[in-house]
Design a protein around this motif. Sequence first.
Motif, mmCIF file in Angstrom:
data_model
loop_
_atom_site.group_PDB
_atom_site.id
_atom_site.type_symbol
_atom_site.label_atom_id
_atom_site.label_comp_id
_atom_site.label_asym_id
_atom_site.label_seq_id
_atom_site.Cartn_x
_atom_site.Cartn_y
_atom_site.Cartn_z
ATOM 1 N N LEU A 9 0.824 -1.198 0.000
ATOM 2 C CA LEU A 9 0.000 0.000 0.000
ATOM 3 C C LEU A 9 0.860 1.250 0.000
ATOM 4 C CD1 LEU A 9 -2.917 1.142 0.246
ATOM 5 C CD2 LEU A 9 -2.604 1.097 2.714
ATOM 6 N N TYR A 10 2.088 1.150 0.542
ATOM 7 C CA TYR A 10 2.983 2.298 0.626
ATOM 8 C C TYR A 10 3.812 2.499 -0.645
ATOM 9 C CZ TYR A 10 2.077 2.142 5.660
ATOM 10 O OH TYR A 10 1.479 2.141 6.894
ATOM 11 N N SER A 11 3.736 1.563 -1.566
ATOM 12 C CA SER A 11 4.557 1.641 -2.770
ATOM 13 C C SER A 11 4.121 2.802 -3.658
ATOM 14 C CB SER A 11 4.461 0.330 -3.554
ATOM 15 O OG SER A 11 5.141 0.439 -4.789
ATOM 16 N N VAL A 12 5.111 3.545 -4.184
ATOM 17 C CA VAL A 12 4.813 4.658 -5.086
ATOM 18 C C VAL A 12 5.028 4.280 -6.541
ATOM 19 C CG1 VAL A 12 5.431 6.345 -3.329
ATOM 20 C CG2 VAL A 12 7.152 5.649 -5.009
ATOM 21 N N GLY A 13 5.567 3.084 -6.782
ATOM 22 C CA GLY A 13 5.790 2.637 -8.155
ATOM 23 C C GLY A 13 7.196 2.867 -8.657
ATOM 24 N N ILE A 14 8.093 3.371 -7.820
ATOM 25 C CA ILE A 14 9.497 3.576 -8.178
ATOM 26 C C ILE A 14 10.350 2.806 -7.169
ATOM 27 C CG2 ILE A 14 11.370 5.247 -8.470
ATOM 28 C CD1 ILE A 14 9.310 7.330 -9.170
ATOM 29 N N LYS A 15 11.148 1.870 -7.648
ATOM 30 C CA LYS A 15 11.885 0.966 -6.776
ATOM 31 C C LYS A 15 12.808 1.717 -5.818
ATOM 32 C CE LYS A 15 14.741 -3.203 -6.858
ATOM 33 N NZ LYS A 15 15.415 -4.206 -7.726
ATOM 34 N N LEU A 16 13.540 2.714 -6.335
ATOM 35 C CA LEU A 16 14.478 3.460 -5.498
ATOM 36 C C LEU A 16 13.772 4.124 -4.325
ATOM 37 C CD1 LEU A 16 17.244 4.754 -4.897
ATOM 38 C CD2 LEU A 16 16.608 6.605 -6.462
ATOM 39 N N ILE A 17 12.647 4.794 -4.603
ATOM 40 C CA ILE A 17 11.917 5.496 -3.546
ATOM 41 C C ILE A 17 11.308 4.495 -2.566
ATOM 42 C CG2 ILE A 17 10.044 7.100 -3.043
ATOM 43 C CD1 ILE A 17 12.486 8.326 -4.433
ATOM 44 N N ASP A 18 10.784 3.391 -3.070
ATOM 45 C CA ASP A 18 10.222 2.372 -2.179
ATOM 46 C C ASP A 18 11.294 1.809 -1.250
ATOM 47 O OD1 ASP A 18 7.697 2.664 -3.192
ATOM 48 O OD2 ASP A 18 7.795 0.928 -4.520
ATOM 49 N N GLN A 19 12.492 1.595 -1.771
ATOM 50 C CA GLN A 19 13.593 1.097 -0.939
ATOM 51 C C GLN A 19 13.942 2.098 0.155
ATOM 52 O OE1 GLN A 19 16.599 0.363 -3.936
ATOM 53 N NE2 GLN A 19 16.050 -1.798 -4.134
ATOM 54 N N GLN A 20 13.938 3.380 -0.185
ATOM 55 C CA GLN A 20 14.245 4.404 0.811
ATOM 56 C C GLN A 20 13.151 4.487 1.866
ATOM 57 O OE1 GLN A 20 15.065 8.084 -1.211
ATOM 58 N NE2 GLN A 20 16.899 7.302 -2.200
ATOM 59 N N HIS A 21 11.904 4.357 1.461
ATOM 60 C CA HIS A 21 10.804 4.341 2.429
ATOM 61 C C HIS A 21 10.926 3.152 3.380
ATOM 62 C CE1 HIS A 21 7.998 6.979 -0.263
ATOM 63 N NE2 HIS A 21 8.759 7.702 0.528
ATOM 64 N N LYS A 22 11.279 2.008 2.847
ATOM 65 C CA LYS A 22 11.459 0.824 3.696
ATOM 66 C C LYS A 22 12.582 1.060 4.705
ATOM 67 C CE LYS A 22 9.871 -2.558 0.258
ATOM 68 N NZ LYS A 22 10.261 -3.702 -0.598
#
Length: 257
Positions: A9-22
């Motif tokens: 649900l938190y994914s924005v669709g960009i792997k780099l940004i998702d990794q940083q959020h994690k």
Amino acid sequence: MGNLQWSNLYSVGIKLIDQQHKRLFAIMNVLVEARENGLRKEKIEKILADILDYTQYHFSSEEKFFKIHPDYEKHCKVHKGFVQKAVEISESYSRSRGDISEEILDFLVNWLKSHVLHTDVIFFRELGYFRYENEEESVKETGELGSKIKVLIVDDTADQRMLLRMILERENYDVLEAENGIDALQICDRHSDIRFMVTDLQMPGMDGFELIRKIREEQIHYMYIIVVTVIDEKASVIKALSKGQMIFSQNRFSRKN
């Protein structure tokens, strides 16, 4: 306080940004566990510094993606506001006797969740990045996570607040109340995950116009503001609309985009 659990649900669709959020979630969980385990003050200070450093790094990475967004400057202002607040928290903790209050943790955790879940997802979706094929999938997962959208009602009339509360709670919103603008600002400071504010314009102490101005100038998270008023005076309506608010007056909706 439990750990922050990552979900698609938190994914924005960009792997780099998702990794940083994690990574941000992981650092925050270290802070939660450190407080619960009673670790030394020096350790918690280091974790707070890590949160601040990584957040600034993440913001600089994220902003490169949405420079073309029409609300780019507003989003950057939100980032700067959080950094300022985080610095104040870190400095305050350094001067304290070693305890980190639940209120501070609540602020950091709620800000991170609301910023990632609502603001970032919306921004990247508006730029054409999608995690979900359709809106129903998003709504379904939100429900499974037990996430309720938080709404603040601001009105000096108790009957009006009660009526709005009944309507909103029936639609499964999490509702908070304030009698005037001063109380509303204090509540906003404690609850960074408020997504909507429904406010009257005529209130003692601090009216709706001043409340909206302060929210827009000082907030560090996004909030949609809806004005509910019986005022039919054209200048007052224009004044509220000029701040980008939605107006509900005499059973009509108007809005300036």
